[in-house]
Design a protein around this motif. Structure first.
Motif, short mmCIF file in Angstrom:
data_model
loop_
_atom_site.label_atom_id
_atom_site.label_comp_id
_atom_site.label_asym_id
_atom_site.label_seq_id
_atom_site.Cartn_x
_atom_site.Cartn_y
_atom_site.Cartn_z
N LEU A 221 -19.12 11.26 -10.72
CA LEU A 221 -17.94 10.83 -9.97
C LEU A 221 -17.07 9.90 -10.82
CD1 LEU A 221 -19.44 10.13 -6.42
CD2 LEU A 221 -18.00 12.06 -7.12
N ILE A 222 -17.69 9.05 -11.59
CA ILE A 222 -16.93 8.13 -12.44
C ILE A 222 -16.03 8.91 -13.39
CG2 ILE A 222 -17.09 6.39 -14.26
CD1 ILE A 222 -19.65 5.40 -12.98
N GLU A 223 -16.56 9.91 -14.03
CA GLU A 223 -15.76 10.69 -14.98
C GLU A 223 -14.65 11.45 -14.27
OE1 GLU A 223 -15.87 10.21 -18.26
OE2 GLU A 223 -17.22 8.65 -17.53
N ASP A 224 -14.94 11.96 -13.09
CA ASP A 224 -13.91 12.64 -12.31
C ASP A 224 -12.77 11.69 -11.98
OD1 ASP A 224 -12.92 14.89 -10.55
OD2 ASP A 224 -13.22 13.33 -9.04
N TRP A 225 -13.10 10.49 -11.55
CA TRP A 225 -12.08 9.52 -11.17
C TRP A 225 -11.26 9.07 -12.38
CZ3 TRP A 225 -15.33 5.74 -7.62
CH2 TRP A 225 -15.82 6.46 -6.53
N ARG A 226 -11.91 8.90 -13.53
CA ARG A 226 -11.19 8.50 -14.73
C ARG A 226 -10.18 9.58 -15.11
NH1 ARG A 226 -14.89 7.11 -19.43
NH2 ARG A 226 -13.08 5.96 -20.22
N GLY A 227 -10.55 10.85 -14.91
CA GLY A 227 -9.61 11.93 -15.17
C GLY A 227 -8.44 11.90 -14.20
N ARG A 228 -8.71 11.63 -12.94
CA ARG A 228 -7.64 11.53 -11.95
C ARG A 228 -6.71 10.37 -12.26
NH1 ARG A 228 -8.77 14.50 -7.16
NH2 ARG A 228 -10.85 15.46 -7.21
N LEU A 229 -7.30 9.24 -12.68
CA LEU A 229 -6.47 8.09 -13.04
C LEU A 229 -5.58 8.41 -14.23
CD1 LEU A 229 -5.82 5.07 -12.61
CD2 LEU A 229 -7.62 4.56 -14.29
N ALA A 230 -6.12 9.09 -15.22
CA ALA A 230 -5.33 9.43 -16.41
C ALA A 230 -4.13 10.29 -16.05
CB ALA A 230 -6.21 10.15 -17.43
N ARG A 231 -4.29 11.17 -15.08
CA ARG A 231 -3.16 12.02 -14.65
C ARG A 231 -2.15 11.23 -13.82
NH1 ARG A 231 -7.59 15.51 -14.14
NH2 ARG A 231 -7.83 15.08 -11.90
N ARG A 232 -2.65 10.37 -12.94
CA ARG A 232 -1.74 9.67 -12.03
C ARG A 232 -1.12 8.44 -12.68
NH1 ARG A 232 0.90 11.90 -8.93
NH2 ARG A 232 -0.87 12.92 -7.89
N TYR B 278 0.87 -1.18 0.00
CA TYR B 278 0.00 0.00 0.00
C TYR B 278 0.90 1.22 0.00
CZ TYR B 278 -5.10 -0.05 1.06
OH TYR B 278 -6.47 -0.07 1.01
N VAL B 279 0.78 2.08 -0.99
CA VAL B 279 1.63 3.27 -1.11
C VAL B 279 0.78 4.52 -0.99
CG1 VAL B 279 3.21 4.56 -2.57
CG2 VAL B 279 3.32 2.06 -2.53
N PHE B 280 1.13 5.39 -0.04
CA PHE B 280 0.45 6.67 0.13
C PHE B 280 1.33 7.77 -0.45
CE2 PHE B 280 -1.84 4.14 3.12
CZ PHE B 280 -3.06 4.78 3.35
N LEU B 281 0.75 8.61 -1.31
CA LEU B 281 1.46 9.71 -1.94
C LEU B 281 1.05 11.03 -1.30
CD1 LEU B 281 0.78 8.76 -5.69
CD2 LEU B 281 2.64 7.92 -4.22
N ALA B 282 2.00 11.94 -1.14
CA ALA B 282 1.71 13.30 -0.67
C ALA B 282 2.13 14.29 -1.74
CB ALA B 282 2.44 13.59 0.63
N THR B 283 1.26 15.26 -2.01
CA THR B 283 1.55 16.25 -3.06
C THR B 283 1.62 17.67 -2.51
OG1 THR B 283 -0.81 16.41 -3.57
CG2 THR B 283 0.47 14.82 -4.84
N ALA C 282 8.44 7.05 -5.01
CA ALA C 282 7.26 6.64 -5.78
C ALA C 282 7.55 6.52 -7.26
CB ALA C 282 6.12 7.61 -5.54
N SER C 283 8.58 7.21 -7.75
CA SER C 283 8.88 7.14 -9.18
C SER C 283 9.34 5.75 -9.61
CB SER C 283 9.95 8.17 -9.54
OG SER C 283 11.20 7.84 -8.96
N LEU C 284 9.67 4.91 -8.65
CA LEU C 284 10.09 3.55 -8.99
C LEU C 284 8.90 2.64 -9.30
CD1 LEU C 284 12.94 3.02 -6.34
CD2 LEU C 284 13.13 3.71 -8.75
N ILE C 285 7.68 3.12 -9.04
CA ILE C 285 6.49 2.33 -9.39
C ILE C 285 6.22 2.53 -10.87
CG2 ILE C 285 4.03 2.01 -8.98
CD1 ILE C 285 4.47 3.10 -6.16
N SER C 286 6.34 1.45 -11.62
CA SER C 286 6.24 1.52 -13.07
C SER C 286 4.92 2.13 -13.53
CB SER C 286 6.38 0.11 -13.66
OG SER C 286 6.25 0.13 -15.06
N GLY C 287 5.03 3.16 -14.38
CA GLY C 287 3.87 3.78 -14.98
C GLY C 287 3.26 4.91 -14.19
N LEU C 288 3.71 5.13 -12.96
CA LEU C 288 3.09 6.14 -12.10
C LEU C 288 3.65 7.52 -12.40
CD1 LEU C 288 1.05 5.96 -9.69
CD2 LEU C 288 3.03 6.12 -8.18
#
Length: 346
Positions: A247-258, A81-86, A113-119
């Motif tokens: 909410l689904i569309e909001d989350w898909r946008g967040r996923l695309a960025r992360r 489980y990885v927690f990110l802080a921005t 966190a940059s070592l997690i592939s694709g993140l």
């Protein structure tokens, strides 16, 4: 020996029944008005973590992790489980929680966190991880517990109201429906939803659960799909299990960025379920009346804490005391107001 009837064949009830039988209880019935894992347990995210913000919750999670490790694949994948802080504030909170967790024996560490592939980590100021944590399949784990309980002699009754079964002790473990069995339980239903998107090409087999600390947005791998969830900006205090398309569309946008390689991944399915929330987001565990014992109000954390809860409840019912301190979870705490709210309700 008393006849014990457990109301609710979700993961909490299943774990209690299993641990009762494991400790030698020979007259146990597990009843559900619907089917095994037909409620919240069959709709859960499937995260298993020890990274909580209060000692009581950490202890429950610590006691449970060994059971999940014993189950192993395909029930449990120990991917971390990885927690990110921005933000600076988020990072300070993350580090403070990690210090508490380490003091309690949770192997939390700072990670790159940059070592997690694709993140995408361009905006990430810091991250912590516990690699003992992971993801599991809630419905399958629940059914496995029921299978084990039945193998030890527990009577499993689907399509049955527990109150129709004669018994000496009723264990109320029915999630949001628990107040129907004992009206004084301070539990309210909170609607939450999840969405699976995919397929996503080339997902790393050991992709951890990734969680943005400030926003609460998180996702996990499930086969070639990703499962998304997030704390909602406006809590939906309702027993209606409805999906909010916005909410689904909001989350898909967040996923695309992360996680850019998942951008545009189609929705496989979306569904809603109910958290059984208490005023302080901690469960109610203990006697609520002579012959009636409660184990409910887990506020979204029941699945990952179920092994510890099952063991502790079985010990208290059969031996009079539990090896794990469950005194913080007594219903009496609400008489004067709860004082230890858990702030990591995901």
């Amino acid at each position: 020996m008393a006849r014990i009837v457990v109301a609710g064949a979700g993961v909490i009830g299943a774990s209690i029944a299993y641990h009762l039988a494991l400790r030698g209880a020979s007259d146990v019935a597990l009843a559900d008005r619907a089917e095994v894992a037909s409620g919240a347990s069959g709709k859960a995210m499937g995260g298993v973590r020890q990274q909580f913000s209060t000692e009581a919750e950490v202890r429950l999670a610590q006691e449970s992790i060994g059971f999940f490790e014993e189950l192993g694949s395909p029930f449990f994948e120990q991917v971390g489980y990885v927690f990110l802080a921005t933000t600076d504030e988020g990072l300070a909170e993350l580090e403070a929680r990690a210090e508490l967790q380490r003091e309690l024996g949770v192997p939390v560490e700072s990670v790159d966190a940059s070592l997690i592939s694709g993140l995408n980590t361009e905006d990430v100021l810091g991250a912590v991880a516990c690699w003992e944590d992971g993801v599991a399949e809630p419905a399958e784990v629940t059914r496995e517990l029921v299978k084990r309980a039945a193998g030890l002699g527990v009577e499993v009754r689907e399509g049955t109201d527990a109150r129709e079964i004669e018994g000496d002790v009723l264990v109320v473990a029915a999630g949001v429906r628990s107040p129907e069995l004992w009206p004084d339980l301070p539990i309210q239903p909170l609607c939450r939803q999840l969405v699976d998107v995919g397929p996503v090409a080339s997902l790393p087999p050991h992709l951890p659960m990734v969680l943005e600390s400030e926003s609460g947005f998180h996702f996990r791998r499930r086969g070639d799909t990703l499962r998304l969830a997030m704390s909602e900006p406006s809590p939906r205090w309702t027993d209606r299990e409805e999906v909010d398309e916005a909410l689904i569309e909001d989350w898909r946008g967040r996923l695309a960025r992360r996680y850019p390689q998942a951008a545009g991944a189609p929705v496989v399915r979306a569904w809603a379920g109910l958290y059984d929330m208490t005023p302080d987001a901690h469960p109610i565990i203990g006697w609520v009346a002579p012959g009636t014992y409660a184990a409910c109000g887990f506020s979204g954390h029941g699945f990952m804490q179920a092994p510890a809860v099952g063991k502790a409840v079985a010990e208290e019912l059969l031996d009079g005391r539990a090896s794990l301190d469950i005194s913080p979870y007594r219903i009496e705490r609400f008489a004067d107001g709860a004082v230890f709210p858990e702030d990591l309700v995901l």
